[in-house]
Motif scaffolding. Structure first.
Motif, PDB file in Angstrom:
ATOM      1  N   HIS A  90       0.820  -1.073   0.080  1.00 46.55           N
ATOM      2  CA  HIS A  90      -0.008   0.096   0.039  1.00 46.55           C
ATOM      3  C   HIS A  90       0.825   1.223   0.125  1.00 46.55           C
ATOM      4  CE1 HIS A  90       0.836   0.481   4.179  1.00 46.55           C
ATOM      5  NE2 HIS A  90       0.288  -0.466   4.621  1.00 46.55           N
ATOM      6  N   THR A  91       2.111   1.252   0.265  1.00 47.89           N
ATOM      7  CA  THR A  91       3.064   2.294   0.496  1.00 47.89           C
ATOM      8  C   THR A  91       4.241   2.056  -0.460  1.00 47.89           C
ATOM      9  OG1 THR A  91       2.140   3.246   2.454  1.00 47.89           O
ATOM     10  CG2 THR A  91       4.384   3.942   1.839  1.00 47.89           C
ATOM     11  N   VAL A  92       4.562   3.008  -1.503  1.00 46.21           N
ATOM     12  CA  VAL A  92       5.839   2.934  -2.093  1.00 46.21           C
ATOM     13  C   VAL A  92       6.490   4.256  -2.192  1.00 46.21           C
ATOM     14  CG1 VAL A  92       6.711   2.422  -4.531  1.00 46.21           C
ATOM     15  CG2 VAL A  92       4.843   0.943  -3.642  1.00 46.21           C
ATOM     16  N   LEU A 115      -3.832  -3.777  -5.963  1.00 48.69           N
ATOM     17  CA  LEU A 115      -5.442  -3.483  -5.617  1.00 48.69           C
ATOM     18  C   LEU A 115      -5.395  -2.418  -4.519  1.00 48.69           C
ATOM     19  CD1 LEU A 115      -6.876  -6.971  -5.389  1.00 48.69           C
ATOM     20  CD2 LEU A 115      -7.363  -5.356  -7.125  1.00 48.69           C
ATOM     21  N   LYS A 116      -4.279  -2.187  -3.713  1.00 47.37           N
ATOM     22  CA  LYS A 116      -4.331  -1.380  -2.560  1.00 47.37           C
ATOM     23  C   LYS A 116      -3.409  -0.171  -2.296  1.00 47.37           C
ATOM     24  CE  LYS A 116      -6.635  -2.127   0.599  1.00 47.37           C
ATOM     25  NZ  LYS A 116      -8.345  -1.790   1.082  1.00 47.37           N
ATOM     26  N   LEU A 117      -2.594   0.146  -3.448  1.00 45.75           N
ATOM     27  CA  LEU A 117      -1.773   1.166  -3.593  1.00 45.75           C
ATOM     28  C   LEU A 117      -2.370   2.597  -2.844  1.00 45.75           C
ATOM     29  CD1 LEU A 117       1.141   2.255  -3.765  1.00 45.75           C
ATOM     30  CD2 LEU A 117       0.306   3.210  -5.975  1.00 45.75           C
ATOM     31  N   GLN A 118      -2.039   3.210  -1.861  1.00 47.52           N
ATOM     32  CA  GLN A 118      -2.379   4.318  -1.351  1.00 47.52           C
ATOM     33  C   GLN A 118      -1.534   5.455  -1.211  1.00 47.52           C
ATOM     34  OE1 GLN A 118      -3.641   3.115   2.857  1.00 47.52           O
ATOM     35  NE2 GLN A 118      -4.906   1.546   1.991  1.00 47.52           N
ATOM     36  N   HIS A 119      -0.234   5.198  -0.903  1.00 47.68           N
ATOM     37  CA  HIS A 119       0.786   6.064  -0.870  1.00 47.68           C
ATOM     38  C   HIS A 119       1.778   5.979  -1.923  1.00 47.68           C
ATOM     39  CE1 HIS A 119      -0.950   7.039   2.938  1.00 47.68           C
ATOM     40  NE2 HIS A 119      -1.042   5.741   3.173  1.00 47.68           N
TER      41      HIS A 119
END
Length: 214
Positions: A90-92, A115-119
Motif C-alpha cells: 500500500h505504500t511505495v 489493488l491497494k496502493l495508497q501512498h
C-alpha cells in the motif's frame, strides 16, 4: 531498515537466508522495508529483496537514493501487481532512485495493476529529461486515473517540461480519491514561450481539480 551504511554481499546473503528460513514464522515477518541512502550494490539489493519478498507480507517499501537493476525491478513488479487484497503493497517510496526508464515504466504499470496502493512518492526523479518522458508521464496519468485506492501522491522536486505538465493535471481532474498532492519545487518558470501555454493549462487543470475536491 538499512540506512546510511555499507552493506556487503555476505550481509545481504545473511539477511536473505534468515528471512527465507523464517518466512512462515509470524514473529519474523517483514511488513516494511526501508533502504535509505545505503552503499549497496545492485546485486546485494536484489539478494535482500528476494528474501523480503519471499514472505509475501510486505506492505510498505522505501527505496531512497539507491540503484535498481533489472532483476530488482522485476522482483518489485511482482510484489506491486499482487491481486490479493490482504497481501498488497500500500505504500511505495522511490525517492531519488537510479533506474533505467524502461524499468521505471514497468514498475508504474505494475503499481496500477495492484489493488491497494495508497501512498506513492517519486521525489526528485527526472521525468522530463528521459528519452521518452511522455511514456512515463502517461503511465503516471493511467495510475492516477485507474488506481482507486490512491490518496497520496508525492512528486516533489520532479523534473518535467512541456506537455507533461498538462497530461499529469488531466489525470488529476479524472481522479476522485486523491487527497494529498505534493508538487512543491516543480520548475514552472517560463523559460520558453511554448512552455508558458503548457504551464497555464497545468495550473488551470489543478485549480479545477482542487475546486471539484472541495
Amino acid at each position: 531498515m538499512l540506512s546510511g551504511e555499507a552493506v556487503s554481499l555476505g550481509q545481504a546473503r545473511a539477511i536473505n537466508s534468515f528471512l527465507v528460513e523464517n518466512k512462515d514464522d509470524k514473529e519474523f515477518q517483514v511488513m516494511e522495508l526501508i533502504v535509505h541512502d545505503c552503499l549497496i550494490s545492485d546485486q546485494d539489493l536484489t539478494v535482500v529483496l528476494e528474501g523480503v519478498l519471499a514472505q509475501a507480507k510486505l506492505k510498505s517499501i522505501t527505496l531512497s537514493g539507491v540503484g535498481l537493476s533489472e532483476q530488482s525491478c522485476e522482483l518489485l513488479c511482482t510484489a506491486f501487481a499482487v491481486q490479493t487484497v490482504t497481501d498488497s503493497v500500500h505504500t511505495v517510496n522511490l525517492t531519488n532512485i537510479k533506474v533505467q526508464q524502461k524499468h521505471l515504466l514497468k514498475m508504474l504499470e505494475s503499481l496500477t495493476e495492484g489493488l491497494k496502493l495508497q501512498h506513492l512518492s517519486m521525489n526528485g526523479l527526472d521525468l522530463g529529461g528521459l528519452v521518452d518522458s511522455m511514456a512515463i508521464i502517461n503511465a503516471i496519468h493511467k495510475l492516477i486515473v485507474e488506481c482507486f485506492s490512491l490518496y497520496e501522491l508525492n512528486l516533489r522536486g520532479c523534473s518535467m517540461s512541456g506537455n507533461e505538465f498538462v497530461v499529469l493535471s488531466q489525470g488529476l481532474k479524472e481522479n476522485m480519491t486523491l487527497r494529498n498532492l505534493d508538487l512543491s519545487y516543480l520548475d514552472l518558470s517560463f523559460t520558453l514561450a511554448s512552455k508558458q501555454s503548457y504551464v497555464n493549462a497545468f495550473l488551470e487543470n489543478i485549480t479545477e481539480w482542487i475546486g471539484s475536491s472541495e
